[in-house]
Each structure stands twice: as C-alpha cells, then as structure tokens.
Scaffold this motif. Structure first.
Motif, short mmCIF file in Angstrom:
data_model
loop_
_atom_site.label_atom_id
_atom_site.label_comp_id
_atom_site.label_asym_id
_atom_site.label_seq_id
_atom_site.Cartn_x
_atom_site.Cartn_y
_atom_site.Cartn_z
N LEU A 1 42.78 36.41 25.86
CA LEU A 1 42.76 36.73 24.43
C LEU A 1 43.90 37.67 24.06
O LEU A 1 44.47 37.57 22.99
CB LEU A 1 41.43 37.38 24.05
CG LEU A 1 40.20 36.51 24.23
CD1 LEU A 1 38.93 37.31 23.89
CD2 LEU A 1 40.28 35.27 23.36
N MET A 2 44.20 38.60 24.93
CA MET A 2 45.31 39.55 24.72
C MET A 2 45.98 39.79 26.07
O MET A 2 45.30 39.95 27.07
CB MET A 2 44.79 40.88 24.17
CG MET A 2 44.16 40.77 22.79
SD MET A 2 43.44 42.32 22.22
CE MET A 2 44.93 43.21 21.83
N GLY A 3 47.29 39.82 26.08
CA GLY A 3 48.02 39.99 27.32
C GLY A 3 48.56 38.67 27.81
O GLY A 3 48.68 37.71 27.05
N SER A 4 48.87 38.62 29.11
CA SER A 4 49.43 37.40 29.69
C SER A 4 48.69 37.05 30.98
O SER A 4 47.93 37.85 31.51
CB SER A 4 50.92 37.60 29.98
OG SER A 4 51.08 38.57 31.00
N GLN A 5 48.95 35.86 31.48
CA GLN A 5 48.32 35.42 32.73
C GLN A 5 48.55 36.41 33.87
O GLN A 5 47.65 36.65 34.67
CB GLN A 5 48.83 34.03 33.14
CG GLN A 5 48.28 32.90 32.32
CD GLN A 5 46.76 32.79 32.41
OE1 GLN A 5 46.16 32.91 33.47
NE2 GLN A 5 46.14 32.56 31.26
N THR A 6 49.73 36.98 33.93
CA THR A 6 50.04 37.90 35.03
C THR A 6 49.19 39.17 35.00
O THR A 6 49.05 39.84 36.02
CB THR A 6 51.53 38.28 35.05
OG1 THR A 6 51.87 38.87 33.79
CG2 THR A 6 52.40 37.06 35.31
N ASP A 7 48.59 39.47 33.85
CA ASP A 7 47.70 40.62 33.76
C ASP A 7 46.35 40.35 34.43
O ASP A 7 45.58 41.29 34.68
CB ASP A 7 47.43 40.99 32.29
CG ASP A 7 48.68 41.44 31.56
OD1 ASP A 7 49.57 42.03 32.20
OD2 ASP A 7 48.75 41.18 30.34
N PHE A 8 46.05 39.09 34.69
CA PHE A 8 44.72 38.70 35.18
C PHE A 8 44.83 37.92 36.49
O PHE A 8 44.44 36.77 36.57
CB PHE A 8 43.99 37.90 34.10
CG PHE A 8 43.80 38.69 32.84
CD1 PHE A 8 42.77 39.58 32.71
CD2 PHE A 8 44.72 38.56 31.80
CE1 PHE A 8 42.61 40.34 31.57
CE2 PHE A 8 44.57 39.32 30.64
CZ PHE A 8 43.52 40.21 30.53
N SER A 9 45.32 38.58 37.51
CA SER A 9 45.48 37.92 38.80
C SER A 9 44.17 37.87 39.57
O SER A 9 44.04 37.11 40.53
CB SER A 9 46.53 38.65 39.63
OG SER A 9 46.13 39.99 39.84
N TYR A 10 43.19 38.64 39.16
CA TYR A 10 41.88 38.66 39.83
C TYR A 10 40.96 37.62 39.19
O TYR A 10 41.22 37.12 38.10
CB TYR A 10 41.26 40.06 39.77
CG TYR A 10 41.25 40.67 38.40
CD1 TYR A 10 40.17 40.46 37.55
CD2 TYR A 10 42.31 41.42 37.94
CE1 TYR A 10 40.15 41.00 36.28
CE2 TYR A 10 42.31 41.97 36.66
CZ TYR A 10 41.23 41.75 35.83
OH TYR A 10 41.22 42.28 34.58
N ASP A 11 39.86 37.31 39.88
CA ASP A 11 38.94 36.28 39.41
C ASP A 11 37.56 36.82 39.05
O ASP A 11 36.80 36.15 38.37
CB ASP A 11 38.79 35.19 40.48
CG ASP A 11 40.09 34.43 40.64
OD1 ASP A 11 40.31 33.51 39.84
OD2 ASP A 11 40.88 34.77 41.52
N ALA A 12 37.24 38.00 39.55
CA ALA A 12 35.93 38.59 39.25
C ALA A 12 36.06 40.10 39.21
O ALA A 12 36.86 40.70 39.93
CB ALA A 12 34.90 38.20 40.30
N VAL A 13 35.25 40.69 38.35
CA VAL A 13 35.10 42.14 38.30
C VAL A 13 33.67 42.41 38.72
O VAL A 13 32.73 41.85 38.15
CB VAL A 13 35.36 42.71 36.89
CG1 VAL A 13 35.14 44.21 36.87
CG2 VAL A 13 36.76 42.35 36.43
N THR A 14 33.51 43.22 39.75
CA THR A 14 32.19 43.54 40.25
C THR A 14 31.88 44.98 39.90
O THR A 14 32.68 45.87 40.16
CB THR A 14 32.15 43.35 41.79
OG1 THR A 14 32.42 41.99 42.08
CG2 THR A 14 30.81 43.73 42.35
N GLU A 15 30.72 45.19 39.31
CA GLU A 15 30.25 46.53 38.97
C GLU A 15 29.09 46.86 39.89
O GLU A 15 28.07 46.16 39.88
CB GLU A 15 29.80 46.59 37.51
CG GLU A 15 29.21 47.93 37.12
CD GLU A 15 28.59 47.89 35.74
OE1 GLU A 15 27.45 48.36 35.61
OE2 GLU A 15 29.23 47.38 34.80
#
Length: 136
Positions: A65-79
């Motif tokens: 939605l905001m930023g570029s593909q290179t900002d999202f190299s990960y696939d999951a965020v675990t809390e």
C-alpha cells in the motif's frame, strides 16, 4: 506486565508463500510448542504478508500500500508475548540448548532463511478501537 517481541521471518528461496505458511503452521509451531512445553509464550501470533500470485520472476510480490517491494523482503511478522522479560529469556534460551537447537535448526532449514530472521523487543503498546470495532 506482558513482555513482547516481534520477529520478521523470510521464506526459503524456492518456497511458495502457501508452502511457507503451511509448514510454519502445521509442522514448525507444533514442534516449537512441544519442545518449549510450559516455557512456550503466552501468545504466539503470526501475521503473513499478502502475496497472492507469483510475479514474472516467481517472487510472489507483496500487496504494498505504501513503500516498495524492497521494503517487504520478509513474509511473516511474528508477535510473541511473555509474562515477563525473564520468561522470554527462558524460552529463547531453551531454543539454544544442545539437542533442541539442532532439531529446530533442521526444521527451519526446510522453510525459512535463518540468516534473514530479525527480532526486536517492543516497548509500550497502545491500541485505539473504533466505536463498532471488535478485537481479533
């Protein structure tokens, strides 16, 4: 007071987002929960980035939605949420114990890029709900 950390997890090259999620949920999580026993976190949430279709190079681009593909190299965020900082240290310490470390490393080799895992401790957490919102 709850103690929280975020982990950023990247799937192994050649693994589809669906394969990654299926292994994480159906193999890795039961393994971790079994090995940790009573030292498992109070909560272990996994948020998967939307990667609905393969791109031209089979990389499964994120829906950004905001930023570029290179900002999202990960696939999951675990809390992960623990009852205390000490409980967090015990859990991650158990992960490094001889015998346990080798089992977890071998499983992680099947679906994620260990060298790309990142983790950070969360500070204050605030939440604002809308009038008709429910927490989920």
């Amino acid at each position: 007071m709850p103690f929280k950390a975020l982990l950023y997890i990247t799937r192994k090259a050649g693994t589809t987002p669906t394969e990654f999620r299926n292994h994480y949920e159906n193999v890795h999580m039961p393994l971790i929960k079994g090995l940790a026993g009573p030292d498992f976190p109070l909560s272990h949430k996994r948020y998967y980035l939307a990667r609905p279709a393969p791109g031209e190079d089979d990389t499964y681009p994120a829906v950004v939605l905001m930023g570029s593909q290179t900002d999202f190299s990960y696939d999951a965020v675990t809390e992960v949420t623990f009852g205390s900082e000490e409980a967090m240290k015990v859990f991650f310490g158990r992960r490094m114990e001889p015998g346990t470390k080798e089992i977890i490393d071998a499983d992680e080799e099947k679906f994620l890029e260990s060298s790309k895992v990142r983790a950070v401790i969360l500070g204050e957490v605030n939440e604002t709900l809308g009038e008709s919102s429910t927490v989920g």
